[in-house]
Motif scaffolding. Structure first.
Motif, PDB file in Angstrom:
ATOM      1  N   ASN A 142      -4.142 -15.230   4.136  1.00 29.93           N
ATOM      2  CA  ASN A 142      -4.373 -14.326   3.024  1.00 29.93           C
ATOM      3  C   ASN A 142      -3.949 -12.907   3.395  1.00 29.93           C
ATOM      4  N   THR A 143      -3.357 -12.213   2.460  1.00 30.83           N
ATOM      5  CA  THR A 143      -2.882 -10.858   2.733  1.00 30.83           C
ATOM      6  C   THR A 143      -4.011  -9.861   2.953  1.00 30.83           C
ATOM      7  N   CYS A 144      -5.247 -10.244   2.663  1.00 31.97           N
ATOM      8  CA  CYS A 144      -6.371  -9.324   2.895  1.00 31.97           C
ATOM      9  C   CYS A 144      -6.542  -8.984   4.365  1.00 31.97           C
ATOM     10  N   ILE A 145      -5.908  -9.753   5.246  1.00 30.45           N
ATOM     11  CA  ILE A 145      -6.036  -9.492   6.678  1.00 30.45           C
ATOM     12  C   ILE A 145      -5.303  -8.211   7.075  1.00 30.45           C
ATOM     13  N   VAL A 146      -4.495  -7.668   6.167  1.00 27.66           N
ATOM     14  CA  VAL A 146      -3.788  -6.408   6.439  1.00 27.66           C
ATOM     15  C   VAL A 146      -4.772  -5.300   6.790  1.00 27.66           C
ATOM     16  N   ASN A 147      -5.908  -5.257   6.104  1.00 28.13           N
ATOM     17  CA  ASN A 147      -6.908  -4.221   6.392  1.00 28.13           C
ATOM     18  C   ASN A 147      -7.399  -4.307   7.829  1.00 28.13           C
ATOM     19  N   THR A 148      -7.554  -5.525   8.332  1.00 30.87           N
ATOM     20  CA  THR A 148      -7.978  -5.710   9.724  1.00 30.87           C
ATOM     21  C   THR A 148      -6.933  -5.162  10.684  1.00 30.87           C
ATOM     22  N   PHE A 149      -5.666  -5.444  10.413  1.00 28.03           N
ATOM     23  CA  PHE A 149      -4.591  -4.935  11.265  1.00 28.03           C
ATOM     24  C   PHE A 149      -4.513  -3.409  11.206  1.00 28.03           C
ATOM     25  N   LEU A 189       4.514  -6.759  10.976  1.00 30.75           N
ATOM     26  CA  LEU A 189       3.617  -7.806  10.473  1.00 30.75           C
ATOM     27  C   LEU A 189       2.865  -7.329   9.230  1.00 30.75           C
ATOM     28  N   VAL A 190       2.357  -6.103   9.287  1.00 32.57           N
ATOM     29  CA  VAL A 190       1.671  -5.525   8.125  1.00 32.57           C
ATOM     30  C   VAL A 190       2.618  -5.439   6.938  1.00 32.57           C
ATOM     31  N   ALA A 191       3.856  -5.043   7.187  1.00 32.36           N
ATOM     32  CA  ALA A 191       4.839  -4.936   6.106  1.00 32.36           C
ATOM     33  C   ALA A 191       5.128  -6.294   5.485  1.00 32.36           C
ATOM     34  N   ASP A 192       5.207  -7.344   6.322  1.00 29.38           N
ATOM     35  CA  ASP A 192       5.451  -8.695   5.811  1.00 29.38           C
ATOM     36  C   ASP A 192       4.324  -9.147   4.880  1.00 29.38           C
ATOM     37  N   TYR A 193       3.094  -8.960   5.326  1.00 31.06           N
ATOM     38  CA  TYR A 193       1.954  -9.358   4.494  1.00 31.06           C
ATOM     39  C   TYR A 193       1.871  -8.490   3.232  1.00 31.06           C
ATOM     40  N   SER A 194       2.177  -7.213   3.362  1.00 28.93           N
ATOM     41  CA  SER A 194       2.097  -6.313   2.212  1.00 28.93           C
ATOM     42  C   SER A 194       3.106  -6.685   1.137  1.00 28.93           C
ATOM     43  N   ARG A 195       4.297  -7.121   1.547  1.00 25.79           N
ATOM     44  CA  ARG A 195       5.300  -7.542   0.568  1.00 25.79           C
ATOM     45  C   ARG A 195       4.809  -8.751  -0.227  1.00 25.79           C
ATOM     46  N   LEU A 196       4.130  -9.672   0.429  1.00 23.03           N
ATOM     47  CA  LEU A 196       3.606 -10.846  -0.265  1.00 23.03           C
ATOM     48  C   LEU A 196       2.439 -10.491  -1.156  1.00 23.03           C
ATOM     49  N   GLN A 197       1.680  -9.458  -0.771  1.00 23.15           N
ATOM     50  CA  GLN A 197       0.587  -9.004  -1.621  1.00 23.15           C
ATOM     51  C   GLN A 197       1.123  -8.632  -3.002  1.00 23.15           C
ATOM     52  N   GLY A 198       2.305  -8.048  -3.048  1.00 21.13           N
ATOM     53  CA  GLY A 198       2.878  -7.641  -4.322  1.00 21.13           C
ATOM     54  C   GLY A 198       3.587  -8.751  -5.065  1.00 21.13           C
ATOM     55  N   SER A 199       3.689  -9.954  -4.426  1.00 19.95           N
ATOM     56  CA  SER A 199       4.430 -11.052  -5.076  1.00 19.95           C
ATOM     57  C   SER A 199       3.510 -12.070  -5.705  1.00 19.95           C
TER      58      SER A 199
END
Length: 206
Positions: A142-149, A189-199
């Motif tokens: 899940n992209t919510c893990i971005v906050n942890t990173f 890694l954060v950028a990868d997850y963030s891009r999917l957050q918007g998709s």
């Protein structure tokens, strides 16, 4: 709590069940890209073996709890992120029909990437956990893990700017270039997850 999570993760390897799932299947189904292999886990009921008065939960409530912020094992809210995939591993007196019904019930309220709207993996082990008629382990990419990173990077930078503890690594042959490379890798890694957050395909997509 961590021991309970590991017991739920390995129960299909140790006991019989109507729908066993092994570790290889989890990696295959929950990790669409090699770099994005960080999973958010939740356990319900959430308790330690020392807890003697754990209130029993209904099956439907157990599935609902698995996607709430309070039951995650890291500080994250999966409902505010986008799911790449999700595995539900159930132990105890639960039927396959219960699992299907709850997935159908929860699906409209959860955001999945548009190219994996059916990204569910399910496991059902008939042997319950100690002192519980049934329990559920949820593993989600899940992209919510971005906050942890982001929090991890922030805490690291507070120390690194002051060169705190750096000498331990320098003495072991780790130079500044290694720190820079690690930070760059984390940023990517954060950028990868963030891009999917918007998709996200949006709630209720099928």
């Amino acid at each position: 709590i961590v021991a309970n999570m590991m017991l739920g993760l390995t129960c299909s390897s140790r006991f019989e069940g109507a729908l066993n799932i092994d570790m290889n299947e989890i990696a295959m189904n929950l990790v669409p890209y090699p770099r994005m292999h960080y999973l958010v886990s939740s356990v319900t009921p959430l308790y330690a073996l020392a807890d003697v008065n754990v209130p029993l939960r209904r099956v439907d409530q157990m599935f609902t709890d698995a996607f709430t912020r309070d039951h995650q094992l890291i500080k994250a809210d999966p409902r505010h992120g986008t799911f790449l995939a999700c595995a539900l591993m159930v132990r105890g007196n639960v039927q396959l029909s219960d699992m299907r019904r709850n997935i159908d019930r929860l699906r409209p309220s959860l955001n999945f990437v548009p190219w994996n709207q059916e990204g569910w993996k399910t496991g059902l082990c008939s042997v319950p956990a100690i002192n519980q008629p049934f329990s559920l382990l949820s593993l989600s990419n899940n992209t919510c893990i971005v906050n942890t990173f982001d929090n991890l990077r922030g805490r690291f930078m507070k120390l690194y700017r002051r060169k705190a503890h750096v000498h331990h690594y320098s003495q072991a042959g780790v130079g500044a270039a290694a720190f820079s490379a690690s930070l760059n890798s984390l940023d990517e890694l954060v950028a990868d997850y963030s891009r999917l957050q918007g998709s996200s395909g949006g709630r209720g997509s099928t």
